[in-house]
Design a protein around this motif. Structure first.
Motif, mmCIF file in Angstrom:
data_model
loop_
_atom_site.group_PDB
_atom_site.id
_atom_site.type_symbol
_atom_site.label_atom_id
_atom_site.label_comp_id
_atom_site.label_asym_id
_atom_site.label_seq_id
_atom_site.Cartn_x
_atom_site.Cartn_y
_atom_site.Cartn_z
ATOM 1 N N MET A 1 25.536 90.494 73.739
ATOM 2 C CA MET A 1 24.127 91.268 73.785
ATOM 3 C C MET A 1 23.650 90.708 72.378
ATOM 4 N N SER A 2 22.407 90.640 72.397
ATOM 5 C CA SER A 2 21.376 90.085 71.133
ATOM 6 C C SER A 2 21.450 91.207 70.136
ATOM 7 N N LEU A 3 21.181 90.708 68.908
ATOM 8 C CA LEU A 3 21.099 91.662 67.961
ATOM 9 C C LEU A 3 19.988 92.656 68.218
ATOM 10 N N ARG A 4 18.854 91.990 68.603
ATOM 11 C CA ARG A 4 17.647 93.094 69.095
ATOM 12 C C ARG A 4 17.842 94.084 69.855
ATOM 13 N N PHE A 5 18.666 93.755 70.878
ATOM 14 C CA PHE A 5 19.065 94.789 71.934
ATOM 15 C C PHE A 5 20.186 95.493 71.504
ATOM 16 N N LEU A 7 20.428 96.926 68.411
ATOM 17 C CA LEU A 7 19.759 97.785 67.635
ATOM 18 C C LEU A 7 18.930 98.871 68.748
ATOM 19 N N ILE A 8 18.302 98.329 69.737
ATOM 20 C CA ILE A 8 17.676 99.298 70.707
ATOM 21 C C ILE A 8 18.716 100.321 71.329
ATOM 22 N N ALA A 9 19.804 99.631 71.750
ATOM 23 C CA ALA A 9 20.798 100.370 72.258
ATOM 24 C C ALA A 9 21.473 101.459 71.456
ATOM 25 N N LEU A 10 21.636 101.149 70.065
ATOM 26 C CA LEU A 10 22.066 102.162 69.347
ATOM 27 C C LEU A 10 21.173 103.450 68.914
ATOM 28 N N ILE A 11 19.726 102.873 68.970
ATOM 29 C CA ILE A 11 18.720 103.950 68.589
ATOM 30 C C ILE A 11 18.680 104.696 69.944
ATOM 31 N N ILE A 167 10.678 97.831 67.177
ATOM 32 C CA ILE A 167 11.913 97.078 67.054
ATOM 33 C C ILE A 167 12.221 95.980 67.551
ATOM 34 N N TYR A 168 11.659 95.975 68.901
ATOM 35 C CA TYR A 168 11.835 94.800 69.720
ATOM 36 C C TYR A 168 10.960 93.756 69.099
ATOM 37 N N LEU A 169 9.779 93.948 68.748
ATOM 38 C CA LEU A 169 8.583 93.078 68.388
ATOM 39 C C LEU A 169 9.175 92.528 66.630
ATOM 40 N N PHE A 170 9.267 93.737 65.829
ATOM 41 C CA PHE A 170 9.738 93.177 64.493
ATOM 42 C C PHE A 170 11.013 92.342 64.420
#
Length: 452
Positions: A1-5, A7-11, A167-170
């Motif tokens: 899983m990429s870092l972006r996803f 972070l989203i999963a953690l949030i 988060i996804y965009l930034f």
């Protein structure tokens, strides 16, 4: 899983946990609030009926007044009132319209508040007129809690959606330079050390970019230096081969030619029976072999120090000094050798011999000295080798010869350091500091590569 996803999963996980905890707290408060509201409504309704019955004790038509009493509860949010007697009358709450749809059954079960029934008998003037039944109806109160609950979900839902989108965009935009860094690292891995990264980045990524650029610059400088040293080493090897070829041609070849002629003459004379004359040619061959052996021994001494394997480092250094003392007896030689320097191993011994050999050769050939001092001493975990003379020194415009470059590479390969400079009192000094550690074994392959 990429870092972006990630972070989203953690949030999302944090939001779910927050909603669960908030929902549990809201459930406890809502259930308590509905029960409290139902008890209060039931208590108020009973007190109202009991007060009305007391007033009806003197009423001329209690039945009609009882109907009016029951009708007064029409529209009550929490109570359903019914009169059971000579006449039937029922008054109940008006169901409120929910803005977010009907209350789900699961929510009603979660609140867990059931209707409570209270019966109040009606006796006026000793006559029983019937019974008034009060029943709590929590529907409207549960609906109010449901509306508050759904209202409270709108803001977190909108906030969460915007947060995840941002988060996804930034993060995607912030991590985009890392793709360029990965590509640049691949280029550096392929040997393109001129690769550099530019552009405006966040402070953290800017430090990473600057570190990468400094690393690439150092690698480029090291690559350039390695190429230069390889060229010098190749030139040095060619020079050594040329000198060996010259010695073989000038010193060895004439003796071999003379030996060949004498051997042919001796064989011819022996066939002719002229043994006495053949003996003279055999003696000439023996006379030619002795200087030839000395010359070959001298050449071998240049390739490998004489006496090192048989007698040790001190004897090998003495042989080198003796070699030049025979050829330049006008120069005084002084050797300072510490006994602690024996037994340092083959790699260290060869390196010290090469340093002394090259430095002595340079001093005798170019410095025109009166005294040459060789000092070899062990200081703790290091060996210091110094060769100094009182000759002309080296001019500032002159560059180190290939010999000094070669021993410099050898010293660096085993983790040591080499320096050379003109002495203030006149003359030239070469100094090397060599470590006495296990690194010598790991550096053996590097030194062998330098020798080749």
């Amino acid at each position: 899983m990429s870092l972006r996803f990630r972070l989203i999963a953690l949030i999302c996980l944090a939001l779910v946990v927050s909603l669960v905890l908030g929902g549990a707290t809201a459930w406890v408060n809502a259930s308590r609030s509905v029960r409290t509201e139902m008890r209060s409504a039931l208590l108020v309704g009973r007190k109202t009926i009991e007060s009305a019955i007391e007033r009806l004790q003197q009423a001329p038509d209690p039945s009609r007044d009882l109907d009016d009493l029951v009708a007064s509860f029409q529209g009550n949010r929490h109570l359903r009132v019914g009169f059971i007697g000579e006449a039937q009358a029922v008054a109940g709450p008006v169901a409120e319209s929910p803005p977010f749809g009907a209350v789900p059954n699961w929510f009603v079960r979660v609140i867990g508040v059931v209707p409570v029934v209270v019966r109040v008998p009606i006796t006026i003037g000793g006559r029983v007129y019937g019974t008034i039944v009060l029943e709590t109806d929590p529907h409207n109160e549960i609906l109010e809690v449901w509306n508050e609950f759904t209202d409270s979900l709108v803001t977190p839902a909108v906030f969460s959606s915007l947060t995840i989108l941002l988060i996804y965009l930034f993060i995607g935009r912030a991590l985009q330079p890392l793709e360029g860094l990965a590509e640049a690292l691949e280029w550096v891995g392929d040997g393109r050390y001129r690769t550099r990264m530019g552009g405006r980045l966040a402070p953290e990524l800017a430090r990473l970019r600057d570190s990468f650029n400094r690393m690439a610059a150092r690698l480029a400088a090291a690559d350039t230096e390695n190429r230069r040293l390889n060229e010098q080493l190749l030139t040095l090897q060619e020079q050594e081969r040329s000198e060996l070829a010259q010695d073989l041609h000038d010193e060895v070849s004439p003796f071999l030619f003379a030996i060949n002629i004498d051997a042919a003459s001796a064989a011819r004379m022996l066939r002719q029976g002229r043994a006495a004359e053949a003996r003279e040619h055999v003696q000439a061959i023996a006379d030619a072999v002795r200087p030839l052996q000395r010359q070959v021994r001298a050449m071998l001494g240049r390739l490998r120090p004489i006496g090192f394997d048989e007698f040790g480092l001190h004897e090998a250094i003495e042989n080198m000094i003796a070699f030049w003392r025979r050829r330049r007896p006008d120069i005084r030689y002084h050797l300072g050798f510490s006994a602690k320097c024996e037994g340092l191993g083959e790699l260290m011994g060869k390196t010290i011999c090469r340093i002394v050999q090259e430095s002595l050769s340079n001093a005798v050939r170019h410095a025109d000295p009166a005294l040459i001092t060789v000092s070899i001493d062990r200081q703790g975990e290091a060996v210091r080798v110094e060769i100094a003379d009182d000759g002309r020194g080296i001019s500032e415009r002159s560059r180190p010869g290939y010999g000094l470059v070669g021993i410099g590479e050898r010293v660096t390969a085993i983790g040591g350091s080499l320096s050379f400079l003109n002495k203030p009192s006149g003359g030239f000094a070469v100094a090397a500091v060599l470590p006495c550690s296990s690194r010598q074994g790991a550096a053996n392959a590097s030194v062998q590569a330098v020798e080749r």
